[in-house]
Design a protein around this motif. Structure first.
Motif, short mmCIF file in Angstrom:
data_model
loop_
_atom_site.label_atom_id
_atom_site.label_comp_id
_atom_site.label_asym_id
_atom_site.label_seq_id
_atom_site.Cartn_x
_atom_site.Cartn_y
_atom_site.Cartn_z
N ALA A 119 0.74 -1.13 0.15
CA ALA A 119 0.01 0.04 -0.05
C ALA A 119 0.77 1.45 -0.09
N LYS A 120 0.11 2.42 -0.44
CA LYS A 120 1.03 3.83 -0.51
C LYS A 120 0.63 4.32 0.85
N SER B 152 -7.76 9.22 3.40
CA SER B 152 -7.16 8.95 2.21
C SER B 152 -6.43 7.73 2.16
N ASP C 68 -5.39 3.78 1.29
CA ASP C 68 -5.68 2.84 0.03
C ASP C 68 -6.02 1.46 0.78
N LYS D 66 -11.61 1.36 -1.07
CA LYS D 66 -10.30 1.12 -0.51
C LYS D 66 -10.15 -0.48 -0.30
#
Ligand code: ATP
Length: 253
Positions: free
Chosen positions: A69-70, A151, A153, A173
Motif C-alpha cells: 500500500a501507499k 485517504s 488505500d 479502499k
C-alpha cells in the motif's frame, strides 16, 4: 486484574476478558465492548480457538496488501486498544502503517486515553484527535483524519461494524477485517476477512510481515490477486463444521 492461574484450561480467554474489563475501568473501552468480546469468544469456541488454514491464508494476503500500500492505516477502537496495544504498534512498526483511533462511542477523553495508552505501548504517532474529514455515515465513526483513514488505500479495521466497513469498501479502499464471526456483515463486506481472534491474528501478521518484507513485489501481488474472499469465508465455515463434527465424535455417552 484478577490473578488467573497459567494452568487454567481457559487461561487465554480469561486473560482477554480481564483485559477488556480493565479497558472499561481505564475508560478506553466502552461498556458495549464487553458484549462484542463475548460474541467473539463464542465464535472462537466453535472455531476451536486456533488459527485455521483459511485464517492464515487471509492473514498472508492482508500483510501483502499492507506492504504494497501507499498509505496503509490500522484503525484502533476501544477493544483493540485494551486487548492488543503492543501488537498493533508492532505491526505498524514493521509495515510502516499509520495508526488511527476511530470509535463508535466516541468522546474526546476516550480518544485521548487510547492515544496515550498506545504511546505507552511504544507508538510514536497516533492519529484520531481533531478529525478534519468525514465518511458518509450517520454516527461518530464517520470522523476521520484526512492524512489517515480518509485517504488510505488499505485500511485494517479489526472488530468493525458492518456499515463503516461497507462505506470504506464503497470509497474504493482495500478493507481488511479481523472478526471471529464469518457471518457478520463486516466479514461478508470486507475485501479480506480474517476469521481469527484479534490477538492470534496480529501475532501471525507481525511474523508474516517480517518474512514477507524480503519477498519480491511480484510474489506479494500474486498473493493478493489469487486471494478470493468468498472462498476464504466458505472455507472458514467448513472448518467450523469439521471442528464441530470432531467434537460430536468425541462426546462420551
Ligand atoms: P456486523 O455489523 O458486522 O454484523 P456486529 O454488529 O456483530 O457486526 P459488533 O457487535 O461491533 O459488530 O462486534 C464486532 C465483531 O467483532 C463481532 O462479530 C465479534 O464476533 C468480533 N469480535 C469480538 N471480539 C473479538 C476478538 N477478540 N477477536 C476477533 N473478533 C472479535
Amino acid at each position: 486484574m484478577t490473578n488467573i492461574p497459567k494452568d487454567h484450561p481457559r487461561y487465554e480467554s480469561l486473560i482477554a476478558r480481564e483485559k477488556v474489563a480493565a479497558g472499561v475501568k481505564m475508560g478506553i473501552t466502552s461498556i458495549q465492548g464487553l458484549i462484542s468480546q463475548g460474541r467473539g469468544e463464542s465464535f472462537d469456541y466453535l472455531i476451536g480457538e486456533r488459527s485455521t488454514e483459511s485464517a492464515l491464508h487471509a492473514e498472508r494476503a492482508a500483510v501483502a496488501a499492507i506492504l504494497l500500500a501507499k498509505n496503509p492505516v490500522l484503525s484502533v477502537n476501544g477493544n483493540v486498544a485494551a486487548l492488543a496495544p503492543e501488537k498493533i504498534v508492532s505491526l505498524a512498526d514493521i509495515t510502516g502503517a499509520k495508526i488511527e483511533v476511530n470509535l463508535f462511542h466516541r468522546t474526546d477523553t476516550r480518544v485521548h486515553l487510547i492515544i496515550e495508552h498506545l504511546k505507552a505501548n511504544g507508538a510514536f504517532e497516533v492519529l484520531g484527535k481533531n478529525p478534519d474529514a468525514s465518511i458518509e455515515l450517520s454516527h461518530d465513526r464517520r470522523l476521520v483524519r484526512s492524512e489517515g483513514i480518509y485517504s488510505a488505500d488499505v485500511v485494517l479495521v479489526p472488530l468493525e461494524d458492518g456499515d463503516r466497513c461497507e462505506k470504506l469498501v464503497e470509497m474504493g479502499k482495500t478493507v481488511i477485517t479481523i472478526d471471529l464471526n464469518p457471518l457478520s456483515r463486516t466479514s461478508r463486506t470486507a475485501t479480506i476477512s480474517i476469521v481469527d481472534n484479534l490477538t492470534r491474528a496480529l501475532e501471525n501478521m507481525a511474523k508474516f510481515a517480517w518474512e514477507m518484507k524480503r519477498e519480491r513485489k511480484e510474489e506479494l501481488v500474486k498473493l493478493i490477486t489469487t486471494y478470493d474472499n468468498k472462498s476464504a469465508l466458505s472455507e472458514a465455515i467448513s472448518e467450523i463444521q469439521e471442528h464441530l463434527k470432531t467434537l460430536v465424535a468425541e462426546i462420551d455417552y
